[in-house]
Motif scaffolding. Structure first.
Motif, mmCIF file in Angstrom:
data_model
loop_
_atom_site.group_PDB
_atom_site.id
_atom_site.type_symbol
_atom_site.label_atom_id
_atom_site.label_comp_id
_atom_site.label_asym_id
_atom_site.label_seq_id
_atom_site.Cartn_x
_atom_site.Cartn_y
_atom_site.Cartn_z
ATOM 1 N N GLU A 24 59.762 71.437 17.054
ATOM 2 C CA GLU A 24 58.328 71.741 17.132
ATOM 3 C C GLU A 24 57.672 70.952 18.442
ATOM 4 N N ALA A 25 58.029 69.632 18.620
ATOM 5 C CA ALA A 25 57.702 68.987 19.811
ATOM 6 C C ALA A 25 58.208 69.202 21.033
ATOM 7 N N ALA A 26 59.576 69.943 20.850
ATOM 8 C CA ALA A 26 60.274 70.539 22.206
ATOM 9 C C ALA A 26 59.585 71.782 22.678
ATOM 10 N N GLN A 27 59.246 72.626 21.535
ATOM 11 C CA GLN A 27 58.528 73.839 21.981
ATOM 12 C C GLN A 27 57.039 73.821 22.731
ATOM 13 N N ALA A 28 56.269 72.651 22.260
ATOM 14 C CA ALA A 28 55.145 72.297 22.526
ATOM 15 C C ALA A 28 55.174 71.745 24.051
ATOM 16 N N ALA A 29 56.268 70.978 24.195
ATOM 17 C CA ALA A 29 56.185 69.973 25.639
ATOM 18 C C ALA A 29 56.768 71.256 26.568
ATOM 19 N N LEU A 30 57.764 72.026 26.267
ATOM 20 C CA LEU A 30 58.303 72.991 27.139
ATOM 21 C C LEU A 30 57.187 73.835 27.688
#
Length: 276
Positions: A24-30
Motif C-alpha cells: 500500500e505504501a508503494a502504491q501511494a508513494a509512486l
C-alpha cells in the motif's frame, strides 16, 4: 517519473500484514509522483502456480511427449498461452519497474510467487539463448525485491546462522531478474518485522515511501555483461581476457563469478555506487 508504470507483484495472504502495508505504501508513494501502478495480488487472484499442459490452448505440437519450454514458446509466438499468463505478461510489458513484495519463505519466494515467475516469464517472452542476462528482453526495465524476514539482520550476516544474505539473494536477483535482462535495484529488506516495536515499523514504511520518490534515478546492482562470456559453443564461461584483466583484483567480479576469490562484500544488497 511521471508517465511511467510500475507493477507490484504481491504475495501475502493477509491484508493486515506488514507486507500488505508495504504494498500500500508503494502504491501511494509512486502515484504521488505520477506513476501508474498495476498490482497482481496473487493470493486474492488465486493465481495458479502450477505448470501444466493447460498453460497452452489448442493442440500441442508433440502431444505424446509434452516439453513445457518448447510448447509454451510456440504458444507465446502464436498467442496461445493460457489467458491468465497472457494477462500477466501484458502487465509486465507495460511496466517500467517491477516490484516483488513478499515474506521470505525457506530462503526464497513463496510458492505462489515462484509459480508466477515460472509461468509468466516463459521462454521467448522473458528469455532465450539469444536474449538473456544483459541482453534479455527486459533490459530497458528495472526490478527489485522487497521482502520481510522472520529473523534479525544479524542472522543473515556473513557470521550469522542463516549465512550471508548476499548468497541467499543471488538465485533470485541474478537467476531470475538479471537473467531476464532487468536492471536490478537494491533490495528493500525489512528484517524481523514481527519482533520490532510499532514505531520501528512505521519508520520502515516511511523510509520505503521516501526511497520510492526517486527510485527511477537509482543505479542498479552491477553484473557481468553477457559480452564478457564465451557463447554457447564455448560453454558460456568468462572469456580468458576478462579473467586475466581481473587477475590482480582482491575480489571476484561477482558473487557467482567469483574466480575462487573472496566474495565481493554487499554485492547483492548495494549497488556499486553505494558501496563506494
Amino acid at each position: 517519473m511521471a508517465g511511467k508504470t510500475a507493477l507490484i507483484v504481491f504475495a501475502h495472504q493477509e491484508q493486515k500484514s506488514f507486507n500488505y502495508a508495504m504494498k500500500e505504501a508503494a502504491q501511494a508513494a509512486l502515484r504521488r509522483k505520477g506513476w501508474k501502478v498495476l498490482v497482481s495480488d496473487l493470493y486474492m487472484m488465486k493465481f495458479n502456480s502450477v505448470l501444466s499442459r493447460d498453460d497452452i490452448t489448442g493442440s500441442p505440437k508433440e502431444p505424446n511427449k509434452f516439453k513445457y519450454g518448447a510448447e509454451t514458446l510456440i504458444a507465446w509466438k502464436e498467442g496461445r498461452l493460457a489467458k491468465d499468463i497472457m494477462e500477466e505478461q501484458k502487465k509486465v510489458e507495460m511496466a517500467d519497474l517491477v516490484i516483488f513484495q513478499f515474506p521470505l519463505y525457506w530462503f526464497g519466494m513463496p510458492a505462489i510467487m515462484k509459480g508466477w515467475v515460472e509461468r509468466v516469464f516463459s521462454m521467448g517472452f522473458a528469455y532465450s539463448f539469444e536474449a538473456m542476462y544483459s541482453e534479455g528482453p527486459f533490459k530497458n526495465k528495472k526490478a527489485l525485491l522487497s521482502f520481510t524476514t522472520g529473523g534479525p539482520e544479524s542472522m543473515s550476516s556473513p557470521k550469522g546462522i542463516n549465512g550471508d544474505i548476499n548468497v541467499n539473494l543471488w538465485p533470485m536477483q541474478n537467476g531470475i531478474l538479471n537473467f531476464c535482462g532487468f536492471k536490478v535495484l537494491e533490495p528493500q529488506i525489512s528484517y524481523a518485522v514481527a519482533h520490532i516495536p510499532q514505531e520501528a515499523r512505521v519508520g520502515i514504511l516511511n523510509n520505503w515511501e521516501k526511497r520510492l520518490e526517486t527510485i527511477w534515478e537509482e543505479k542498479p546492482i552491477k553484473y557481468v555483461p553477457i559480452q564478457d562470456f564465451e557463447g554457447l559453443s564455448g560453454g558460456f564461461v568468462l572469456k580468458k581476457e576478462v579473467v586475466e584483466a581481473r587477475s590482480d583484483d582482491k575480489y571476484g567480479p561477482t558473487l557467482g563469478q567469483n574466480l575462487g576469490k573472496p566474495l565481493p562484500p554487499d554485492s547483492q544488497v548495494k549497488s556499486e555506487s553505494t558501496r563506494l
